[in-house]
Motif scaffolding. Structure first.
Motif, PDB file in Angstrom:
ATOM      1  N   SER A 378       2.707  -0.341  -3.707  1.00  0.00           N
ATOM      2  CA  SER A 378       1.580  -0.358  -3.638  1.00  0.00           C
ATOM      3  C   SER A 378       0.956  -1.229  -4.843  1.00  0.00           C
ATOM      4  N   SER A 453       0.623  11.455  -8.166  1.00  0.00           N
ATOM      5  CA  SER A 453       0.101  11.818  -6.973  1.00  0.00           C
ATOM      6  C   SER A 453       0.016  13.457  -6.745  1.00  0.00           C
ATOM      7  N   SER A 586      -8.232   5.582  -0.651  1.00  0.00           N
ATOM      8  CA  SER A 586      -7.133   5.865   0.040  1.00  0.00           C
ATOM      9  C   SER A 586      -6.853   7.144   0.502  1.00  0.00           C
ATOM     10  N   CYS A 622      -2.830   3.101   1.554  1.00  0.00           N
ATOM     11  CA  CYS A 622      -1.609   3.087   1.014  1.00  0.00           C
ATOM     12  C   CYS A 622      -0.470   3.406   2.110  1.00  0.00           C
ATOM     13  N   GLU A 657      -2.740   3.520  -5.332  1.00  0.00           N
ATOM     14  CA  GLU A 657      -2.872   2.924  -3.984  1.00  0.00           C
ATOM     15  C   GLU A 657      -2.867   1.598  -3.899  1.00  0.00           C
TER      16      GLU A 657
END
Length: 900
Positions: A378, A453, A586, A622, A657
């Motif tokens: 990504s 994340s 995303s 993503c 992303e």
């Protein structure tokens, strides 16, 4: 004298002998570094996580990390030279950087294909099992299900059609369980699959749904369909029984919805309430950790993922396997290039063959869609130093400790029946991969991340492990473990033991940081549209719609209606409503955007200038292929950003992303869209959920203070922007009257958009009334913002109803009229839908869901439709299914989209 840094102060070698080092923080051009008796001087600024040469590399020579190649030199690369490929070089040019990027790349993404030497293969021995045992406090289920780390009531939508039902049902039931009870929650599992005609992922979907049901963290499960989808409850039950899933050992019920939405919600509430006392009697007991099944994931990875966080998970999983437990490595495309390491220790030749078979199948499937499995990294990966799939894969493979043996290679969602170390086929898309591991029986997820994340699954706890101390400090409220301690000198054994103990505490009920945050999301491996490459060239050369309206012949008898509508005007924008919109760039930003939106609406922020705040949570941006699918996504989201009903708009990125904020700015610039009035925020770069929430709320508050006063205006039919769709059989009289309505609006100067796969266009009563040929092609692309009013047909590369509505609403229509000859459609998050029918069967089952009944003399139907449209557009009437919460939003990936 200029400062000369010791190598250990500024960089790391993944393994001694590598010819490229990783910068542990940004190093400016000209930085001098002492390395093995020589002074290296950097020729360009090297960002944190990016690499520079520590040895001379000749043209054609491999660049090495972990002793494995990740590229080949295009020119002589001297010690101290920044190494960069063309993909990353181009990706950095759209970022807002304060330093120069090299004008040319100096290495290419070229790695020799892996060749399995089966003749000399030797089965590997497993690590010796521990003779003692460890325990955790878990929920013992039937022996075929294992032991749960949690005890949830799960509301499972069999397909995307019932996703809005289980979401609304879960919302209504949140007050029905107590935090101090043995029930951890009542959670919805809504997803995107099973809603198209003849999906290619049916077997995969059935396996996943069956696995979701019997996961040991499930105390009870309600499985919901309508009974007429391409995947039904009957199919799920038949698959589960045929493949010996122990569904009779879990409290469950299959329910098919036949009545109105509200009636079925009441029925669902009653059914779940009956289960509460039974599920609450389930209690934790002391259990062997051999019952732990952990899923290993990495998302938002950076250059340190393979140095700190992933080896840490490798350490933990090796210990667990030696205690008799199981660990699952996944993300097939994120192991391409790491085959020599992955297959260095394998239980038997059959497992090695299966692994390679799954990798090759993955590559073939992506090629059918005009893309490559090597296209996985990504924008966030590349920004943080993962130049290509080879470098990303080598680091991802470190979730397998060098001493660990691969015991099994399995299909996506295939049950983990034994202890050991598994490889499970899945895309690199984090959410889709996690769903497969949960279906396989994982009762915990360990998730490493370099960017930060924030992914969580509804009923399986996720432990977040971040790669560096600086990123941990930035996101301390959203991460569980700081693997950066290893980079600062803590031994892997010491850090690993600490994390192992934390794992046992979380398995025993201590809530992870993600669970405390209170957000989760599910995505099953999404359907792909191609079964081979036979259609690829034809699809790639399909004519692009011109954007010009389709001419309707004037028959001189167009009806005129004097009806008027009260709208508002802000600057040069005239509309029927004014909303504040948060656009997640995303999938991973969607849930946070939803949390912020709910809080703003609860506070009454923006009123009366804004009617409400809305977000558009989706599954894209993503973990998917680029090219046409990515362009479709960007075009559709920009359609929403420029929608006439949107007064204030902010883009919220996750941060790692492909379609990050800078990407979207660039796309808007290419399309000639003014992005200066938009807001921008980043979950990762702004410091996590709490801080980004404050930033977003503050931005909207500032915009509202500075906003101009709205002006009330009166418009006629020329001010209408209407989309028209149909579902099921079409009443000829209704088709004729919709044709007359279309002609009336277009003749007045308004806008009407119809999807190209609408049954209306094949209905002579509609198309002949407009004097258009039934075979006329699309005038606008899916999700394209209409530039000129008139009659338009929208390109629609999907058969999914919600995906069709999602594209239609992005064109700029402010009302969607739906002619219902079957079950009513799920409503859109902010563009109102007027659902009408003349079908008696629809009225019998769904009268409470319909907004207008077409009965009596058809000649008055146009007036009835306009009168109800006026009530909706002037907010004196709210469409029923929107009011009841039957709302969904789902992007299509078109003909080319495929998970990566």
């Amino acid at each position: 004298m200029d400062v000369v840094y010791q190598f250990e102060e500024v960089a790391r070698l993944p393994l001694p002998g590598d010819n490229c080092a990783v910068a542990i923080h940004q190093l400016n051009s000209g930085t001098a570094i002492q390395y093995e008796g020589q002074i290296l001087t950097l020729d360009y600024t090297v960002m944190e996580g990016h690499r520079f040469a520590v040895k001379a590399i000749a043209p054609g020579e491999d660049l090495l990390s972990w002793h494995l190649p990740f590229g080949v030199a295009l020119k002589p690369i001297q010690p101290g030279h920044y190494v960069i490929n063309e993909t990353v070089r181009k990706a950095l040019t759209v970022r807002q950087l304060t330093f120069a990027v090299p004008e040319e790349s100096n290495f290419a993404d070229q790695v020799s294909p892996y060749i399995f030497d089966e003749e000399n293969f030797r089965p590997a021995q497993a690590s010796p099992a521990f003779t003692d045992t460890r325990t955790f406090m878990g929920y013992r289920r039937h022996k075929d299900r294992g032991v749960g780390t949690r005890n949830y009531i799960v509301l499972l939508g069999t397909t995307s059609h019932t996703g809005s039902y289980v979401n609304e049902l879960a919302t209504r039931l949140q007050g029905e369980w107590k935090n101090d009870s043995n029930i951890d929650g009542i959670v919805p599992v809504a997803h995107t699959e099973g809603g198209t005609e003849k999906p290619n992922n049916v077997d995969l979907l059935l396996r996943t749904l069956a696995g979701f049901m019997v996961n040991p963290n499930v105390g009870a499960v309600l499985v919901v369909d309508y009974g007429n989808e391409s995947v039904t409850n009957k199919m799920v039950e038949a698959y589960a029984r045929e493949h010996n899933y122990p569904i009779d050992e879990v409290l469950h019920k299959f329910v098919s919805l036949t009545g109105s939405f509200e009636e079925e919600l009441v029925n669902g509430e009653a059914l779940v309430r009956e289960w509460l006392s039974t599920v609450n009697t389930m209690q934790r007991t002391s259990e062997s950790i051999s019952h732990l099944r952990i899923g290993l994931q990495c998302g938002g990875s950076d250059a340190f993922s393979g140095v700190s966080a992933n080896p840490l998970l490798g350490w933990v999983s090796e210990q667990l396997v030696r205690y008799g437990g199981a660990a699952s490595l996944a993300e097939t495309d994120e192991l391409i290039g790491a085959e020599p390491y992955v297959l260095s220790k394998v239980r038997n030749v059959e497992t090695a063959r299966k692994f390679l078979e799954l990798v090759n199948r993955f590559k073939e499937r992506t090629s059918w869609h005009g893309t490559s499995a090597e296209g996985n990294p990504s924008g966030g990966n590349m920004y943080r130093g993962l130049y290509n799939i080879y470098l990303k894969s080598i680091g991802a493979a470190m979730k397998k400790d060098p001493t660990t043996r691969i015991d099994y290679a399995t299909e996506y969602g295939e049950l983990m029946k034994y202890g050991g170390y598994y490889f499970m086929d899945s895309p690199g898309n984090d959410l889709e991969s996690i769903a497969g591991q949960v279906a396989a029986g994982c009762n915990m997820i360990f998730f490493t991340t370099g960017n930060g994340s924030i992914t969580n699954f509804p009923y399986v706890p996720t432990v977040k492990v971040v790669t560096t101390t600086r990123r941990f400090q930035l996101l301390s409220n959203d991460m569980d473990v700081n693997a950066g301690q290893f980079l600062e000198g803590k031994s892997m054994d010491e850090l690993g033991q600490e994390v192992f103990e934390l794992a046992l505490q979380i398995a025993s009920g201590q809530r992870s940081v993600g669970e405390k945050a209170g957000h989760a999301q599910v995505q099953i491996w999404r359907n792909w549209q191609q079964n081979d490459a036979s259609q690829l060239e034809t699809l790639l050369h399909t004519p692009v719609p011109t954007g010009d309206p389709i001419e309707i012949e004037d028959d001189a008898i167009t009806m005129v209606n004097p009806i008027q509508f009260s709208f508002t005007r802000h600057r040069n924008r005239q509309s029927s409503d004014n909303i504040g919109l948060i656009v997640p760039t995303s999938l991973c930003a969607g849930q946070v955007a939803g949390m912020i939106t709910r809080r703003l609406n609860e506070q009454g922020a923006g009123q009366p200038e804004l009617s409400r705040f809305v977000t558009l949570a989706h599954t894209e941006g993503c973990g998917t292929s680029g090219g046409p699918a990515e362009s479709l996504f960007a075009r559709t989201m920009i359609g929403y950003i420029t929608h006439p009903m949107v007064e204030h708009c902010l883009l919220l990125e996750h941060g790692c992303e492909k379609t990050h904020n800078d990407f979207m700015r660039h796309q808007m610039d290419v399309m000639g869209v003014d992005a200066s009035r938009l807001g921008y925020a980043s979950i990762q770069l702004d410091g996590g959920i709490a801080k980004v929430s404050e930033k977003v709320e503050a931005w909207f508050a500032d915009r509202l203070v500075a906003a101009d006063t709205a002006e009330k205006v009166t418009v006629g039919l020329e001010g209408l922007r209407i989309g028209i769709v149909s579902v099921g059989a079409i009443n000829k009289d209704a088709g004729k009257q919709l044709g007359a309505l279309t002609k009336m609006i277009v003749a007045a100067g308004g806008l009407v958009v119809v999807p190209e796969n609408s049954g209306l266009l094949a209905e002579d009563a509609f198309s002949q009334h407009l004097f258009i040929a039934s075979q006329v092609g699309p005038s606008i692309a899916y999700g394209e913002h209409v530039r000129r009013n008139g009659f338009h047909i929208m390109e629609t590369p999907t058969t999914h109803g919600v995906e069709m509505i999602t594209g239609l609403a992005a064109t700029g229509v402010e009302l969607i009229i739906a002619l219902i000859g079957d079950r009513p459609m799920q409503a859109h998050p902010f563009v109102p839908m007027l659902q009408m029918t003349s079908d008696q069967d629809v009225l019998h089952n769904h009268k409470q869901d319909v907004d207008l009944v077409l009965e009596g003399n058809p000649s008055i139907w146009v007036n009835l439709i306009l009168e109800r449209s006026k009530e909706i557009l002037e907010h004196s009437y709210v469409p029923r299914l929107y009011q009841q919460g039957n709302i969904d939003f789902q992007m299509t990936r078109g003909f080319f989209g495929v998970s990566l």
